[in-house]
Design an enzyme around this catalytic site. Sequence first.
Site, PDB file in Angstrom:
ATOM      1  N   LYS A  51      19.210  10.010  27.749  1.00 41.23           N
ATOM      2  CA  LYS A  51      17.411  10.349  28.248  1.00 41.23           C
ATOM      3  C   LYS A  51      16.597   9.260  27.427  1.00 41.23           C
ATOM      4  CE  LYS A  51      18.229  14.120  29.785  1.00 41.23           C
ATOM      5  NZ  LYS A  51      20.474  14.518  29.698  1.00 41.23           N
TER       6      LYS A  51
HETATM    7  C1  LIG Z   1      17.965  19.052  33.737  1.00 36.57           C
HETATM    8  C2  LIG Z   1      18.938  19.022  31.871  1.00 36.57           C
HETATM    9  N1  LIG Z   1      19.090  20.376  31.744  1.00 36.57           N
HETATM   10  C3  LIG Z   1      20.389  20.270  30.302  1.00 36.57           C
HETATM   11  C4  LIG Z   1      21.255  19.405  30.328  1.00 36.57           C
HETATM   12  C5  LIG Z   1      21.973  19.730  28.747  1.00 36.57           C
HETATM   13  O1  LIG Z   1      21.979  18.742  27.958  1.00 36.57           O
HETATM   14  P1  LIG Z   1      22.982  18.494  27.031  1.00 36.57           P
HETATM   15  O2  LIG Z   1      24.042  17.143  27.854  1.00 36.57           O
HETATM   16  O3  LIG Z   1      22.101  17.808  26.300  1.00 36.57           O
HETATM   17  O4  LIG Z   1      23.813  19.325  26.424  1.00 36.57           O
HETATM   18  C6  LIG Z   1      20.605  18.334  31.267  1.00 36.57           C
HETATM   19  C7  LIG Z   1      21.235  16.763  30.102  1.00 36.57           C
HETATM   20  O5  LIG Z   1      22.196  16.637  30.185  1.00 36.57           O
HETATM   21  C8  LIG Z   1      19.947  18.307  32.182  1.00 36.57           C
HETATM   22  O6  LIG Z   1      19.793  16.481  32.661  1.00 36.57           O
END
Ligand SMILES: Cc1ncc(COP(=O)(O)O)c(C=O)c1O
Length: 361
Positions: A185
Amino acid sequence: MIEFEDLGKANAPFFAAYGRAFEGVLRGGRYILGDAVRAFEADFAAYCGVPHCAGVASGLDALTLALQSFGFPAGSEVIVPSNTFIASILSVLHAGLTPVLAEPDLRTYNLDPAGLAERITPRTVAVVAVHLYGKCCDVPRLEPLARQHNLKIIEDASQAHGARIGQRKAGSLGDAAAFSFYPTKNLGALGDGGGVTTRDAALDGRLRTLRNYGSAEKYYNDVPGYNSRLDEMQAAFLRVKLARLDEIIAHKRQLAALYLEGLKEDFVKPVVEAGYFDVYHIFNVRHPRRDELRAYLLNNDVKTEIHYPVPPARQKAMRGLVDHFDCPVADTIHQTTLSLPISYAHTPGDVCRVIEVLNRF
Ligand SMILES: Cc1ncc(COP(=O)(O)O)c(C=O)c1O
């Protein structure tokens, strides 16, 4: 070869500062919910323009715990876009709620307020407004609907740190906002991490309790909570990155401007709208011969990605869990989208090379 992503290279400018941050936490001796987490939460809340941020273990947990903190009746319906990363939908299920899909606008890839209205029922309690690829969802146009039907707006800002509509930043647009600090990110950690921003002090309090075993006071448990705390070391690294986030965003916006200007019109490029400040977590194009295009780019030493190859509703994991809603817009996006290299490690020269190869296709 132009890599799609090279995190070692993208993080190289921060190595020295990361070393100092590591050393500080190591010597401080407080490894869970210490000064670094507190300081990062305060810094990130201020960056988003809200009073509260609670650090949690991941973006998925940020969404799940935010939804739980509202205390919606079990089984209530939550509207989610049909073309998001699966975490947005999983969080609704994990919070004991019912996901209801709504189609995006094919221009912005974000929820279409017009289509959304049709998906509201008397059981609907909230909308997850995903800011996909780093462009804010049109929350101002969702707000009248939300007011009319008494719905909460929860931003999924996992791809949109620093994105804005006018002066309203991602993280401050809804009733609460979930962020992921996954390493790729724009504000990425060196491992997993997440956070929830809000103006609502009571919600923030419930969330802090939930993330820490349902406990506001050590060894006294008020609700059956979780262990989902932002790691102290990751918080220290995130403070380093947050101080440079606007620079990272400016770099990516410069690369995006090159693509937008240089790519021929055969490719459907991201829309640029007045008042929107997009941060290009992902720069995608759409093309009817996407798979052929991807193979051609690889043959020419350019690596790409697909975000995402399969719409969530068509994933095996979702069978029987989401309604059988026809999602032609989501299908079109998933069949045609291709993500091009755009990161802090890429140079304008890299992007000009990608443009030159693409324009020969
Ligand atoms: C749109 C979106 N929502 C939620 C997530 C979930 O994040 P994480 O992987 O940190 O749990 C991500 C990324 O991976 C995402 O791109």
